[in-house]
Design an enzyme around this catalytic site. Sequence first.
Site, PDB file in Angstrom:
ATOM      1  N   GLY A  12      92.862  20.138 -13.744  1.00 33.74           N
ATOM      2  CA  GLY A  12      91.615  19.827 -13.023  1.00 33.74           C
ATOM      3  C   GLY A  12      91.606  20.545 -11.687  1.00 33.74           C
ATOM      4  N   ALA A  13      92.178  21.761 -11.697  1.00 36.00           N
ATOM      5  CA  ALA A  13      92.481  22.462 -10.440  1.00 36.00           C
ATOM      6  C   ALA A  13      91.243  22.868  -9.648  1.00 36.00           C
ATOM      7  CB  ALA A  13      93.351  23.689 -10.740  1.00 36.00           C
ATOM      8  N   ALA A  14      90.101  23.006 -10.320  1.00 37.56           N
ATOM      9  CA  ALA A  14      88.885  23.393  -9.591  1.00 37.56           C
ATOM     10  C   ALA A  14      88.029  22.179  -9.232  1.00 37.56           C
ATOM     11  CB  ALA A  14      88.065  24.378 -10.422  1.00 37.56           C
ATOM     12  N   ARG A  95      84.204   8.261 -16.185  1.00 39.22           N
ATOM     13  CA  ARG A  95      83.342   7.374 -16.963  1.00 39.22           C
ATOM     14  C   ARG A  95      81.885   7.684 -16.651  1.00 39.22           C
ATOM     15  NH1 ARG A  95      84.795   1.022 -17.324  1.00 39.22           N
ATOM     16  NH2 ARG A  95      83.246   0.368 -18.836  1.00 39.22           N
ATOM     17  N   ASN A 108      89.976  10.361 -23.011  1.00 45.70           N
ATOM     18  CA  ASN A 108      91.145  10.716 -22.223  1.00 45.70           C
ATOM     19  C   ASN A 108      92.415  10.705 -23.061  1.00 45.70           C
ATOM     20  OD1 ASN A 108      90.362  11.344 -19.460  1.00 45.70           O
ATOM     21  ND2 ASN A 108      89.428   9.329 -19.530  1.00 45.70           N
ATOM     22  N   GLN A 115      98.266  17.175 -23.520  1.00 46.41           N
ATOM     23  CA  GLN A 115      99.060  17.590 -22.356  1.00 46.41           C
ATOM     24  C   GLN A 115     100.499  17.100 -22.465  1.00 46.41           C
ATOM     25  OE1 GLN A 115      96.873  16.811 -18.719  1.00 46.41           O
ATOM     26  NE2 GLN A 115      95.277  18.238 -19.301  1.00 46.41           N
ATOM     27  N   ASN A 134      92.148   9.060 -14.019  1.00 43.62           N
ATOM     28  CA  ASN A 134      92.012   7.669 -14.490  1.00 43.62           C
ATOM     29  C   ASN A 134      91.574   7.562 -15.946  1.00 43.62           C
ATOM     30  OD1 ASN A 134      92.807   6.219 -12.226  1.00 43.62           O
ATOM     31  ND2 ASN A 134      90.929   6.793 -11.170  1.00 43.62           N
ATOM     32  N   HIS A 190      96.542   0.695 -11.746  1.00 44.29           N
ATOM     33  CA  HIS A 190      95.661   1.287 -10.725  1.00 44.29           C
ATOM     34  C   HIS A 190      94.224   0.945 -11.117  1.00 44.29           C
ATOM     35  CE1 HIS A 190      93.730   3.832  -7.888  1.00 44.29           C
ATOM     36  NE2 HIS A 190      93.219   4.603  -8.827  1.00 44.29           N
TER      37      HIS A 190
END
Length: 328
Positions: A12-14, A95, A108, A115, A134, A190
């Site tokens: 999700g680097a960008a 979401r 997810n 991954q 999340n 979390h």
Amino acid sequence: MSKKPVRVAVTGAAGQIGYAILFRIASGEMLGKDQPVILQLLEVPVEKAQQALQGVMMELQDCAFPLLAGMEAHSDPMTAFKDVDYALLIGSRPRGPGMERAELLAVNGAIFTAQGKALNAVASRNVKVLVVGNPANTNAYIAMKSAPDLPAKNFTAMLRLDHNRALSQLASKTGKAVADIEKMAVWGNHSPTMYADYRFATINGESVKDMINDQDWNANTFLPTVGKRGAAIIAARGVSSAASAANAAIDHMRDWALGTNGKWVTMGIPSDGQYGIPKETMFGFPVTCEGGEYKVVQNLPIDAFSQECINKTLKELQDEQAGVAHLL
């Protein structure tokens, strides 16, 4: 003697959190001012996302960070995770409106299964994995279960944002400096069910619980404020907390890698059966870190109110785990 560069993968680097974290990793804030890094950046295989990632990389180049020894853009986790020493799994599907939690878990689930399998296949055997995306605990659980050849203890979930939020609320309530608060603990998921526990906390040796001495404030103001802080930020800013999440991820990884000098921090880790939490449940515990390893703070007394809070967050986590069991 300069250190050999370590490889850090960021997914999700960008995205918003990616943008808030990459410059801090490259400047040495996460792994130390003497540790060169190679960034292996993963984004979805969509032209717009890959183009945005190129833009972020151009900015990283333009900072001329002495510690940035290299960076690569990827769209496939199998290449992005090759030989990585640290993996920050930030990218996840948020979401959407009208989306059921079960749908969110399923979408997810697919991302974190892939991954986890990629980490299992190509990452360093000592890789330290932090899941930020999340639902973080359950996504970390999925990744861990999808990587049977890696030690389960290498997989962690981010509870540090809840921990830091709790510290700031206590500092504000007591009028003391946030840096002086020791022995804060956050238990569980979390999510708004997390249990921020200051029964053992001290400020310059004095008990925070005695200082505040208000169970009504604890149950009805403090816990809901910390638990629902993310929603409050979305309501105020219109977007979810990115900079504070990035900051918590840096804190989590820095402490895990470099140690906490005996200070308590909170990490979501696979339970080893401590405090009656079933084995392998990805659960927030108070820990100390030393020599690249975390250790749960043992033998803390759990009173009736705390047990009730812990049971509630555990039930939520077990329901989430049951909801993804068919994916594993």
